[in-house]
Design a protein around this motif. Structure first.
Motif, PDB file in Angstrom:
ATOM      1  N   THR A  46       0.828  -1.294   0.184  1.00 29.20           N
ATOM      2  CA  THR A  46       0.002   0.311   0.076  1.00 29.20           C
ATOM      3  C   THR A  46       0.827   1.363   0.055  1.00 29.20           C
ATOM      4  N   LEU A  47       1.780   1.291   0.820  1.00 28.76           N
ATOM      5  CA  LEU A  47       2.899   2.402   1.056  1.00 28.76           C
ATOM      6  C   LEU A  47       3.519   2.713  -0.640  1.00 28.76           C
ATOM      7  N   GLU A  48       3.869   1.406  -1.142  1.00 29.14           N
ATOM      8  CA  GLU A  48       4.659   1.588  -2.374  1.00 29.14           C
ATOM      9  C   GLU A  48       3.929   1.880  -3.214  1.00 29.14           C
ATOM     10  N   ASP A  49       2.659   1.681  -3.412  1.00 27.16           N
ATOM     11  CA  ASP A  49       1.505   2.207  -4.343  1.00 27.16           C
ATOM     12  C   ASP A  49       1.505   3.747  -4.436  1.00 27.16           C
ATOM     13  N   GLY A  57      -2.009  -1.185  -6.786  1.00 27.66           N
ATOM     14  CA  GLY A  57      -1.752  -2.590  -7.409  1.00 27.66           C
ATOM     15  C   GLY A  57      -0.440  -2.731  -8.100  1.00 27.66           C
ATOM     16  N   ASP A  58       0.217  -1.574  -8.184  1.00 28.54           N
ATOM     17  CA  ASP A  58       1.434  -1.715  -8.799  1.00 28.54           C
ATOM     18  C   ASP A  58       2.646  -2.541  -7.933  1.00 28.54           C
ATOM     19  N   SER A  59       2.662  -2.624  -6.859  1.00 23.94           N
ATOM     20  CA  SER A  59       3.449  -3.238  -6.087  1.00 23.94           C
ATOM     21  C   SER A  59       3.765  -4.778  -6.442  1.00 23.94           C
ATOM     22  N   LYS A  60       4.934  -5.215  -6.501  1.00 21.66           N
ATOM     23  CA  LYS A  60       4.947  -6.787  -6.656  1.00 21.66           C
ATOM     24  C   LYS A  60       4.605  -7.618  -5.209  1.00 21.66           C
ATOM     25  N   LEU A  61       4.634  -6.546  -4.322  1.00 24.97           N
ATOM     26  CA  LEU A  61       4.242  -7.557  -2.854  1.00 24.97           C
ATOM     27  C   LEU A  61       2.792  -7.827  -3.038  1.00 24.97           C
ATOM     28  N   TRP A  62       1.920  -7.461  -3.561  1.00 24.95           N
ATOM     29  CA  TRP A  62       0.631  -7.905  -3.774  1.00 24.95           C
ATOM     30  C   TRP A  62       0.579  -9.313  -4.097  1.00 24.95           C
TER      31      TRP A  62
END
Length: 85
Positions: A46-49, A57-62
């Motif tokens: 969430t923070l990365e996005d 939804g861009d973060s690969k952590l999802w």
């Protein structure tokens, strides 16, 4: 009950609580780690996005969040329904 299920029940010593309704479930240490990682990765994603130039939804952590959710759906559906659904 199978021996594998019995061992899982005996090892279920880690309590986790649903953040919305307060229901609790006992998890094995392995499951507790996966559960905690779901929320750590959710926060980090969430923070990365929110970084400049990123979209929701861009973060690969999802992918890690989904992997943890899939683990519970497959291996402990009851805990999934109480804690994560």
């Amino acid at each position: 009950m199978s021996k594998l299920k019995d061992a899982t029940m005996i090892d279920a010593t880690e309590e986790r609580k649903n953040r919305f309704n307060g229901q609790t479930v006992l998890l094995t240490p392995h499951e507790a780690k996966i559960h905690d990682d779901i929320f750590i990765n959710e926060l980090a994603a969430t923070l990365e996005d929110k970084e400049p130039g990123k979209s929701a939804g861009d973060s690969k952590l999802w992918n890690e969040v989904r992997r943890g959710l899939d683990y519970f759906r497959q291996h402990n559906a009851e805990a999934y329904m109480v804690l994560l659904d």
